[in-house]
Design a protein around this motif. Structure first.
Motif, PDB file in Angstrom:
ATOM      1  N   GLN A 190     116.535   0.526  82.114  1.00 13.46           N
ATOM      2  CA  GLN A 190     116.759  -0.881  82.448  1.00 13.46           C
ATOM      3  C   GLN A 190     115.476  -1.638  82.768  1.00 13.46           C
ATOM      4  OE1 GLN A 190     119.846  -0.332  85.443  1.00 13.46           O
ATOM      5  NE2 GLN A 190     121.364  -1.014  83.927  1.00 13.46           N
ATOM      6  N   VAL A 191     114.413  -1.327  82.038  1.00  7.43           N
ATOM      7  CA  VAL A 191     113.192  -2.118  82.129  1.00  7.43           C
ATOM      8  C   VAL A 191     113.466  -3.428  81.392  1.00  7.43           C
ATOM      9  CG1 VAL A 191     110.759  -2.225  81.452  1.00  7.43           C
ATOM     10  CG2 VAL A 191     111.741  -0.060  82.243  1.00  7.43           C
ATOM     11  N   PRO A 192     113.075  -4.561  81.957  1.00  5.67           N
ATOM     12  CA  PRO A 192     113.302  -5.845  81.280  1.00  5.67           C
ATOM     13  C   PRO A 192     112.611  -5.896  79.912  1.00  5.67           C
ATOM     14  CG  PRO A 192     112.738  -6.195  83.577  1.00  5.67           C
ATOM     15  CD  PRO A 192     112.524  -4.737  83.294  1.00  5.67           C
ATOM     16  N   GLN A 193     113.270  -6.536  78.951  1.00  6.31           N
ATOM     17  CA  GLN A 193     112.799  -6.564  77.563  1.00  6.31           C
ATOM     18  C   GLN A 193     111.362  -7.084  77.406  1.00  6.31           C
ATOM     19  OE1 GLN A 193     114.533  -5.129  74.975  1.00  6.31           O
ATOM     20  NE2 GLN A 193     112.609  -5.395  73.916  1.00  6.31           N
ATOM     21  N   PRO A 194     110.962  -8.162  78.087  1.00  2.39           N
ATOM     22  CA  PRO A 194     109.567  -8.612  77.920  1.00  2.39           C
ATOM     23  C   PRO A 194     108.553  -7.543  78.325  1.00  2.39           C
ATOM     24  CG  PRO A 194     110.866 -10.307  79.005  1.00  2.39           C
ATOM     25  CD  PRO A 194     111.726  -9.085  78.925  1.00  2.39           C
ATOM     26  N   GLN A 195     108.876  -6.760  79.346  1.00  2.00           N
ATOM     27  CA  GLN A 195     107.966  -5.706  79.778  1.00  2.00           C
ATOM     28  C   GLN A 195     107.962  -4.537  78.791  1.00  2.00           C
ATOM     29  OE1 GLN A 195     109.441  -5.176  83.745  1.00  2.00           O
ATOM     30  NE2 GLN A 195     108.246  -6.907  84.521  1.00  2.00           N
ATOM     31  N   ILE A 196     109.092  -4.294  78.167  1.00  2.00           N
ATOM     32  CA  ILE A 196     109.148  -3.268  77.116  1.00  2.00           C
ATOM     33  C   ILE A 196     108.260  -3.687  75.954  1.00  2.00           C
ATOM     34  CG2 ILE A 196     110.620  -2.189  75.367  1.00  2.00           C
ATOM     35  CD1 ILE A 196     112.923  -2.290  77.396  1.00  2.00           C
ATOM     36  N   ASP A 197     108.406  -4.937  75.528  1.00  2.00           N
ATOM     37  CA  ASP A 197     107.610  -5.445  74.404  1.00  2.00           C
ATOM     38  C   ASP A 197     106.114  -5.373  74.701  1.00  2.00           C
ATOM     39  OD1 ASP A 197     109.976  -5.940  73.059  1.00  2.00           O
ATOM     40  OD2 ASP A 197     110.031  -8.066  73.623  1.00  2.00           O
ATOM     41  N   ASP A 198     105.722  -5.749  75.921  1.00  2.00           N
ATOM     42  CA  ASP A 198     104.307  -5.688  76.300  1.00  2.00           C
ATOM     43  C   ASP A 198     103.792  -4.253  76.268  1.00  2.00           C
ATOM     44  OD1 ASP A 198     104.242  -8.430  76.643  1.00  2.00           O
ATOM     45  OD2 ASP A 198     104.419  -8.337  78.834  1.00  2.00           O
ATOM     46  N   ALA A 199     104.584  -3.324  76.772  1.00  2.00           N
ATOM     47  CA  ALA A 199     104.160  -1.921  76.806  1.00  2.00           C
ATOM     48  C   ALA A 199     104.047  -1.341  75.398  1.00  2.00           C
ATOM     49  CB  ALA A 199     105.131  -1.102  77.639  1.00  2.00           C
ATOM     50  N   LEU A 200     105.009  -1.681  74.536  1.00  2.00           N
ATOM     51  CA  LEU A 200     105.000  -1.146  73.174  1.00  2.00           C
ATOM     52  C   LEU A 200     103.884  -1.747  72.321  1.00  2.00           C
ATOM     53  CD1 LEU A 200     108.822  -0.903  72.449  1.00  2.00           C
ATOM     54  CD2 LEU A 200     107.223   0.962  72.899  1.00  2.00           C
ATOM     55  N   ALA A 201     103.297  -2.833  72.777  1.00  2.00           N
ATOM     56  CA  ALA A 201     102.169  -3.433  72.052  1.00  2.00           C
ATOM     57  C   ALA A 201     100.992  -2.458  71.970  1.00  2.00           C
ATOM     58  CB  ALA A 201     101.747  -4.732  72.722  1.00  2.00           C
ATOM     59  N   GLN A 202     100.938  -1.470  72.878  1.00  2.00           N
ATOM     60  CA  GLN A 202      99.897  -0.446  72.826  1.00  2.00           C
ATOM     61  C   GLN A 202      99.934   0.337  71.519  1.00  2.00           C
ATOM     62  OE1 GLN A 202      99.480   2.043  76.524  1.00  2.00           O
ATOM     63  NE2 GLN A 202     101.362   0.960  77.074  1.00  2.00           N
ATOM     64  N   LEU A 203     101.110   0.391  70.897  1.00  2.00           N
ATOM     65  CA  LEU A 203     101.289   1.189  69.683  1.00  2.00           C
ATOM     66  C   LEU A 203     101.281   0.339  68.419  1.00  2.00           C
ATOM     67  CD1 LEU A 203     104.151   3.536  70.936  1.00  2.00           C
ATOM     68  CD2 LEU A 203     101.688   3.897  71.039  1.00  2.00           C
TER      69      LEU A 203
END
Length: 168
Positions: free
Chosen positions: A93-106
């Motif tokens: 249940q991590v908020p979607q904007p934070q998921i998107d920011d984290a996945l930007a690493q890849l």
């Protein structure tokens, strides 16, 4: 005039914050996971909200940092696919904007190269007497569990196992 919280609520909030601090010391957790744990301990919603706010202020809860660390470990170190990481972070249940920011690493990662490296390392640990088709099946399952698409996993498994070569 602002109403003062009751003494019972302040004490319950202090206990809840202590629980959160102890819990996050053992392993990082998301705000949603901690809310669920506090609810399981029968804390009132207002106490849970206050405890989460206070623990966040103390730096014990940071969903964005949690997501970045999760992606760095599982994505960059262990080679999990973006789709698997997204699914795991949503489940936590991590908020979607934070998921998107984290996945930007890849964002610039070559999934084919990562999957190939993972498969090669895995194949080297398999018995040398194992037939190429058995190696390919095992690699296909391994890559699927890492979250890679069936098409990519199949392509890598065939290549790494040697099924695409002519054998005498």
């Amino acid at each position: 005039m602002t109403a003062q919280p009751r003494t019972d609520d302040r004490e319950a909030t202090a206990r809840a914050v202590t629980f959160v601090l102890r819990s996050t010391k053992a392993r990082p957790q998301t705000a949603a996971e901690l809310r669920r744990k506090l609810a399981d301990q029968d804390y009132d919603t207002t106490v849970i909200d206050a405890a989460i706010v206070r623990a966040t202020g103390l730096g014990a809860i940071d969903d964005a940092a949690f997501a970045r660390a999760w992606v760095a470990d599982r994505g960059l170190v262990r080679g999990y696919s973006v789709s698997r990481l997204r699914q795991e972070l949503r489940r936590r249940q991590v908020p979607q904007p934070q998921i998107d920011d984290a996945l930007a690493q890849l964002q610039d990662r070559d999934d084919l190269a990562v999957a190939t490296d993972l498969a090669r390392a895995r194949a080297q640990r398999m018995p040398p007497t194992l037939a190429p088709d058995a190696v390919a099946r095992r690699l296909l399952g391994f890559l699927a569990r890492r979250g890679y698409s069936e098409a990519l996993a199949r392509r890598v498994a065939i290549d790494v196992s040697g099924l695409d070569r002519q054998w005498d």
